[in-house]
Design a protein around this motif. Structure first.
Motif, short mmCIF file in Angstrom:
data_model
loop_
_atom_site.label_atom_id
_atom_site.label_comp_id
_atom_site.label_asym_id
_atom_site.label_seq_id
_atom_site.Cartn_x
_atom_site.Cartn_y
_atom_site.Cartn_z
N ASP A 153 0.53 -1.51 0.24
CA ASP A 153 -0.04 0.12 0.06
C ASP A 153 1.18 1.02 0.24
O ASP A 153 1.48 1.07 0.59
CB ASP A 153 -1.03 -0.05 1.19
CG ASP A 153 -1.75 -1.41 1.57
OD1 ASP A 153 -2.25 -1.48 0.27
OD2 ASP A 153 -2.00 -2.33 2.42
N PHE A 201 -2.93 -1.07 -4.71
CA PHE A 201 -4.64 -0.96 -4.91
C PHE A 201 -5.44 -0.76 -4.66
O PHE A 201 -5.57 -0.27 -3.10
CB PHE A 201 -5.74 -2.31 -5.71
CG PHE A 201 -7.55 -1.82 -5.60
CD1 PHE A 201 -7.76 -1.10 -6.51
CD2 PHE A 201 -8.49 -2.96 -4.94
CE1 PHE A 201 -9.02 -1.38 -6.67
CE2 PHE A 201 -9.52 -2.43 -4.53
CZ PHE A 201 -9.56 -1.39 -6.24
N GLY A 202 -5.62 1.18 -4.74
CA GLY A 202 -6.17 2.54 -4.40
C GLY A 202 -6.07 3.81 -4.76
O GLY A 202 -6.68 3.87 -5.61
N PRO A 203 -7.33 4.60 -4.11
CA PRO A 203 -7.16 5.21 -4.33
C PRO A 203 -6.30 6.60 -4.68
O PRO A 203 -5.25 6.93 -4.56
CB PRO A 203 -8.08 6.19 -3.38
CG PRO A 203 -8.06 5.99 -2.18
CD PRO A 203 -6.63 4.50 -2.76
N THR A 204 -6.62 7.19 -6.13
CA THR A 204 -5.67 8.89 -7.18
C THR A 204 -6.73 9.64 -7.06
O THR A 204 -7.68 9.28 -7.60
CB THR A 204 -4.43 7.76 -8.16
OG1 THR A 204 -5.70 7.29 -9.26
CG2 THR A 204 -3.99 6.71 -7.55
N GLU A 218 -11.09 11.69 -8.55
CA GLU A 218 -11.16 10.31 -7.77
C GLU A 218 -11.04 9.36 -8.05
O GLU A 218 -12.47 9.17 -8.60
CB GLU A 218 -11.54 10.90 -6.28
CG GLU A 218 -10.81 9.27 -5.69
CD GLU A 218 -11.53 9.65 -3.79
OE1 GLU A 218 -11.75 10.64 -3.33
OE2 GLU A 218 -12.35 8.68 -3.69
N TRP A 220 -9.66 4.33 -8.57
CA TRP A 220 -9.05 3.59 -8.25
C TRP A 220 -8.40 3.00 -9.42
O TRP A 220 -8.82 2.87 -10.67
CB TRP A 220 -9.70 2.54 -7.70
CG TRP A 220 -10.12 3.62 -5.66
CD1 TRP A 220 -11.52 4.27 -6.53
CD2 TRP A 220 -10.19 2.81 -4.92
NE1 TRP A 220 -11.42 4.39 -4.80
CE2 TRP A 220 -10.84 3.24 -4.21
CE3 TRP A 220 -9.52 2.09 -4.68
CZ2 TRP A 220 -11.14 3.22 -2.83
CZ3 TRP A 220 -9.76 1.63 -2.26
CH2 TRP A 220 -10.22 2.50 -1.65
N GLU A 403 -12.43 2.27 -12.88
CA GLU A 403 -13.45 2.73 -13.49
C GLU A 403 -13.52 2.71 -15.04
O GLU A 403 -14.82 2.25 -15.66
CB GLU A 403 -13.77 4.17 -12.61
CG GLU A 403 -14.33 4.32 -11.57
CD GLU A 403 -12.95 4.08 -10.68
OE1 GLU A 403 -13.19 3.44 -9.80
OE2 GLU A 403 -11.64 3.95 -10.42
N ILE A 419 -18.83 4.01 -10.26
CA ILE A 419 -18.46 4.41 -9.06
C ILE A 419 -19.06 4.79 -7.55
O ILE A 419 -20.44 5.02 -8.36
CB ILE A 419 -16.88 5.75 -8.91
CG1 ILE A 419 -15.76 5.80 -7.63
CG2 ILE A 419 -17.11 6.82 -9.41
CD1 ILE A 419 -15.29 6.29 -7.83
#
Length: 430
Positions: A153, A201-204, A218, A220, A403, A419
Motif C-alpha cells: 500500500d 490497489f487504491g485511490p488516486t 478521484e 482507483w 472505473e 464508482i
C-alpha cells in the motif's frame, strides 16, 4: 428461517423469511407483485389475496416504494423470471415505511440522479454495475495472488509528483507542501526491489478540469510493478490480467450483464494475445482515416483512440510513444532514443485507455538526467534515484484504471456510474 435472496435456490418449496426493501410493485384486486431487493439480488414476491387473507393483502397493496419489510413465503422455481425463482408470499411485516421516495419509476435527469446518488445505487442497473465492479476487484486479487505478487500500500499523501504537479491537489502537511497522490508507481518500484513482484490497489487523484465521460477527479488504480521484467514481459502480464478479469465477469455476473443488456459476445472475445500498433503506424493510420491535423509528436485524444480501437475486436496496445509525450521515468528504446518502451492499452467500443505502462529507466545516470530535464527537484527524488544505486535491475510496471474498466466491461456509457460516489469537476456531493 431467515435467508438472503442469493441463497433462495437452496430452499426450493420451503418457507423462508427475507429482510428486503420494496423496489416496486403492481397489483390488481386479487394479486400483488412485489419487486424485492435485499442487497444480494432482486426477486419477485407474489401475494395472492385468497391465500393470505385481507390483512396481509392490504399491507401488500399499501406499502410504499423503498419501505423495508420482512417477507415470508415459499420459494418457487420460475422459468419466466430472469432470476429463476419467485416467492409465494405468506406473510408481510413492515419494518419502516418510506414516504415520498424521490426516485420513482419515471424518467429523471442525470443531475437529479447524481444529487440522489446515495439512493440511486439501490436501482437495479446501478446495482448491477457496482456488482460487476466488485467482481473485477475480486478477480484482481485472485490473479495477482495466484501469480505470486505481494500487495503493498503506497501513501496517499506525497511530497512529490511522479508526473509533475500541474494536475495535483496541493495541501499543507504541517510546515511542508504535500500532494494527493496521482499514482503509487514510484513507491511500487521501491517495493519491487524488496519483494520482486508487487501490486497496489487504491485511490488516486487528478486535478484535471475535464468533463468527459472518461474522467473522474478521484478514481482507483491497480498498479503492478515487476523486478527483472522487461517491456515484452510486462505486456504479457497485462494481457493475461485483462483476460482474467473479463472472463471472471462473464462467468460470475451473468444476471448483472443481462440486466444491463450487455452484448456478451464482445466480452467472450477478450482473450490474449491482443493486437499491437506502434505510435508511428498509428499516426499513418489516423492520417489515412482523415485526421489531417495529427502530426508525429502529438498526443492522441479520444477521437483518435476510438478510431484506432474500432479497427480491432479486442483491446489494442499502442506502443513506442515519443519520449516527449511520456513521464521522465520511462526507458528509451535502445534502438531509437526518441521513443520509449511504453504501451497504452485501448479498450474497444470507445472506452479509451484503460492501461498505461512501460519499462522503467534502471540506469541512475540517465534517470538523474531525466529528472533535471523535466525540471524536477532532485532532493525530492533522492530516495527514488537511490533505487538505481543499490542493486538496480530492469523492471516494468503498469496501471489499470478501475472505473474505465468497469464502464467498458459493463457497457456503461459514463464512468460516473462505475464508482459508488463519483467526484467530478463540479460535484463533491453526496
Amino acid at each position: 428461517m431467515k435467508v438472503t435472496i442469493s441463497q433462495v435456490s437452496n430452499y426450493i418449496d420451503q418457507e423462508v423469511t427475507i429482510g428486503a426493501w420494496l423496489a416496486n410493485k403492481r397489483s390488481s384486486g386479487k394479486i400483488a407483485f412485489l419487486q424485492l431487493r435485499d442487497g444480494t439480488g432482486f426477486m419477485q414476491g407474489v401475494v395472492v389475496k385468497a391465500e393470505v387473507g385481507e390483512d396481509v393483502f392490504k399491507v401488500a397493496k399499501s406499502t410504499t416504494q423503498e419501505s423495508s419489510l420482512y417477507v415470508t413465503g415459499i420459494v418457487k422455481k420460475d422459468e419466466r423470471s430472469p432470476f429463476g425463482y419467485e416467492l409465494s408470499v405468506t406473510g408481510l411485516e413492515v419494518i419502516h415505511e418510506a414516504v415520498d421516495y424521490p426516485i420513482t419509476p419515471k424518467e429523471h435527469g442525470t443531475e437529479f440522479l447524481m444529487d440522489h446518488r446515495h439512493l440511486w445505487i439501490r436501482s437495479r442497473k446501478q446495482h448491477a454495475v457496482l456488482k460487476i465492479r466488485n467482481e473485477i476487484i475480486r478477480a484482481t486479487y485472485e490473479f495477482f495472488n495466484k501469480n505470486d505478487f505481494t500487495k503493498i500500500d503506497p501513501p496517499i499523501l506525497t511530497g512529490s509528483a511522479p508526473e509533475g504537479t500541474s494536475e495535483l491537489f496541493h495541501t499543507k502537511y504541517f510546515e511542508e507542501d504535500a500532494y494527493l497522490s496521482q499514482s503509487g508507481q514510484l513507491y511500487m518500484e521501491a517495493a519491487a526491489m524488496a519483494f520482486g513482484k508487487v501490486f497496489s490497489f487504491g485511490p488516486t487523484f487528478r486535478a484535471e478540469k475535464s468533463k468527459t465521460r472518461r474522467h473522474l477527479i478521484e478514481f482507483w488504480m491497480i498498479e503492478p510493478e515487476m523486478a527483472f521484467y522487461q517491456f515484452e514481459d510486462s505486456l504479457k502480464v497485462q494481457e493475461q490480467y485483462v483476460e482474467h478479469i473479463a472472463q471472471a465477469v462473464l462467468a460470475n455476473c451473468k444476471l448483472e450483464l443481462k440486466t444491463l443488456d450487455r452484448d456478451v459476445s464482445k466480452l467472450e472475445n477478450i482473450k490474449a494475445p491482443f493486437p499491437r500498433i506502434t505510435y508511428d503506424d498509428a499516426i499513418t493510420f489516423l492520417k489515412e482515416q482523415g485526421f489531417d491535423d495529427i502530426e508525429w509528436g502529438d498526443d492522441f485524444g479520444s477521437p483518435h483512440e476510438t478510431a484506432i480501437a474500432n479497427s480491432y475486436d479486442k483491446p489494442v496496445f499502442i506502443t513506442h510513444y515519443p519520449t516527449s509525450l511520456k513521464p521522465f521515468y520511462m526507458q528509451p528504446d535502445p534502438e531509437r532514443e526518441e521513443v520509449v518502451l511504453c504501451a497504452d492499452l485501448i479498450a474497444p467500443e470507445g472506452y479509451g485507455e484503460i492501461i498505461g505502462g512501460s519499462e522503467r529507466i534502471h540506469d541512475v545516470d540517465l534517470l538523474d538526467q531525466r529528472v533535471e530535464e523535466h525540471g524536477l527537484e532532485p532532493e525530492a527524488y533522492k530516495w527514488y534515484l537511490e533505487l538505481r544505486k543499490y542493486g538496480s535491475v530492469p523492471h516494468s510496471g503498469f496501471g489499470l484504471g478501475l472505473e474505465r474498466t468497469v464502464a467498458w466491461l459493463s457497457g456503461t456509457e459514463h464512468v460516473r456510474e462505475s464508482i459508488p460516489f463519483p467526484r467530478l469537476l463540479n460535484r463533491l456531493y453526496p
